[in-house]
Scaffold this motif. Structure first.
Motif, mmCIF file in Angstrom:
data_model
loop_
_atom_site.group_PDB
_atom_site.id
_atom_site.type_symbol
_atom_site.label_atom_id
_atom_site.label_comp_id
_atom_site.label_asym_id
_atom_site.label_seq_id
_atom_site.Cartn_x
_atom_site.Cartn_y
_atom_site.Cartn_z
ATOM 1 N N ILE A 161 2.900 39.909 9.176
ATOM 2 C CA ILE A 161 2.556 39.749 7.770
ATOM 3 C C ILE A 161 3.663 40.317 6.884
ATOM 4 C CG2 ILE A 161 0.928 40.503 5.982
ATOM 5 C CD1 ILE A 161 -1.251 40.426 8.204
ATOM 6 N N MET A 162 4.171 41.478 7.237
ATOM 7 C CA MET A 162 5.235 42.092 6.447
ATOM 8 C C MET A 162 6.507 41.261 6.497
ATOM 9 S SD MET A 162 6.140 44.403 4.366
ATOM 10 C CE MET A 162 4.740 45.523 4.421
ATOM 11 N N GLU A 172 5.536 49.158 10.126
ATOM 12 C CA GLU A 172 4.796 50.353 10.550
ATOM 13 C C GLU A 172 3.890 50.858 9.437
ATOM 14 O OE1 GLU A 172 7.716 53.155 11.802
ATOM 15 O OE2 GLU A 172 8.429 51.909 13.475
ATOM 16 N N GLU A 173 4.377 50.794 8.191
ATOM 17 C CA GLU A 173 3.548 51.254 7.079
ATOM 18 C C GLU A 173 2.307 50.385 6.934
ATOM 19 O OE1 GLU A 173 3.639 51.909 2.231
ATOM 20 O OE2 GLU A 173 5.510 52.003 3.366
ATOM 21 N N LEU A 174 2.491 49.070 7.056
ATOM 22 C CA LEU A 174 1.337 48.183 6.929
ATOM 23 C C LEU A 174 0.390 48.366 8.117
ATOM 24 C CD1 LEU A 174 0.174 46.079 5.023
ATOM 25 C CD2 LEU A 174 1.295 44.311 6.388
ATOM 26 N N THR A 175 0.937 48.560 9.310
ATOM 27 C CA THR A 175 0.090 48.829 10.475
ATOM 28 C C THR A 175 -0.767 50.069 10.236
ATOM 29 O OG1 THR A 175 1.711 47.867 11.996
ATOM 30 C CG2 THR A 175 0.078 49.359 12.939
ATOM 31 N N ASP A 217 7.666 33.288 3.711
ATOM 32 C CA ASP A 217 6.371 33.947 3.893
ATOM 33 C C ASP A 217 5.539 33.121 4.862
ATOM 34 O OD1 ASP A 217 3.870 35.118 3.721
ATOM 35 O OD2 ASP A 217 3.763 35.090 1.543
ATOM 36 N N THR A 218 5.315 33.631 6.072
ATOM 37 C CA THR A 218 4.558 32.879 7.069
ATOM 38 C C THR A 218 3.068 32.827 6.746
ATOM 39 O OG1 THR A 218 4.294 34.855 8.448
ATOM 40 C CG2 THR A 218 6.179 33.456 8.911
ATOM 41 N N THR A 243 11.499 38.203 1.560
ATOM 42 C CA THR A 243 10.946 37.775 2.849
ATOM 43 C C THR A 243 9.644 38.512 3.087
ATOM 44 O OG1 THR A 243 13.141 37.340 3.778
ATOM 45 C CG2 THR A 243 11.350 37.716 5.347
ATOM 46 N N GLY A 244 8.638 37.774 3.573
ATOM 47 C CA GLY A 244 7.378 38.405 3.937
ATOM 48 C C GLY A 244 6.324 38.288 2.861
#
Length: 266
Positions: A161-162, A172-175, A217-218, A243-244
């Motif tokens: 996602i990031m 890592e922050e989003l996780t 952005d996927t 990106t992201g």
């Protein structure tokens, strides 16, 4: 219940300035705006909050029925605007909160003077000529994985996602943000997010709207931004050189350059 406590509301910035309300996406909280807030505070009164079930919101306010659809979150936004007497606000919604903002502005347009939809998607599932980015099977598998092993899903999906593999600290922050969310509440919010279809609501928007998409952005591909732009009368579309799916974190200066001039327009 006091909405200030329910939604962990924080108000900063310029006293008496125009009000900007920032709404985070799934699995996140208001902290994800921290890199964009300093520039916004120079011009606006900034309202930050956590959706119920996220961040430091009051978890006792959680109601699985209310929050099983995006309407419940839109009702919360309306209640915050009304009870805090914020006046017409500029609502900046990231990801799923873009559609939450759309629903709130359609229901109570007098409460909103502008919408900024950051990386929005009215539907994540491909449907005929509409390209949402995922097949129905993709979403079913995503939700099944999330429901069976939320922590494992978070560790796998957050970096995707990031979308900045060269900057692993962002993933890592989003996780970590995902993992701080109560899994049962996250499952309900995930279903409300990924199974929603708000395409028909876009044409009902009557307030000035800016759509800001990432170039890569996927989760919300550019076809989605073009669709949202085509459906909302008089809207504007800007493509960020980012990106992201979280440009407010991966490209905060680029994000502010896109949204602040729009917010400052009279």
């Amino acid at each position: 219940m006091d909405v200030r406590i329910r939604n962990n509301i924080a108000i900063t910035g310029r006293d008496g300035g125009p009000v900007v309300m920032l709404a985070h996406g799934f699995g996140c909280d208001q902290n994800l705006w921290r890199l964009t807030v300093p520039a916004l505070e120079e011009h606006f009164r900034v309202v930050l909050f956590d959706h119920v079930g996220s961040g430091r919101s009051d978890l006792s306010a959680w109601d699985p029925e209310r929050y099983s659809t995006l309407d419940g979150y839109a009702r919360d936004v309306i209640e915050m605007c009304q009870e805090l007497r914020l006046g017409p606000v500029a609502f900046v919604g990231h990801s799923v909160s873009a559609m939450i903002g759309v629903l709130a502005a359609v229901r109570e347009p007098r409460l909103f003077d502008k919408l900024v939809l950051l990386a929005p998607s009215p539907s994540y599932i491909d449907d005929g000529d509409y390209h949402g980015g995922f097949s129905e099977q993709d979403i079913d598998e995503l939700l099944e994985s999330l429901e069976s092993n939320y922590l494992g899903w978070s560790a796998t999906m957050a970096p995707v996602i990031m979308g900045n593999p060269d900057r692993p600290e962002l993933g890592e922050e989003l996780t970590n943000s995902f993992c701080r969310t109560d899994p049962d509440m996250a499952r309900v919010f995930a279903r409300a997010t990924f199974l929603s279809d708000n395409r028909a609501d876009l044409a009902k928007v009557t307030v000035p709207t800016l759509i800001a998409e990432s170039a890569r952005d996927t989760i919300a591909p550019r076809e989605v931004g073009a669709f949202v732009h085509a459906q909302i009368p008089g809207s504007r579309l800007v493509t960020l050189d980012s990106t992201g799916h979280c440009p407010q974190l991966s490209a905060p200066e680029e994000t502010n350059r896109a949204i602040i001039p729009f917010l400052r327009e009279s």
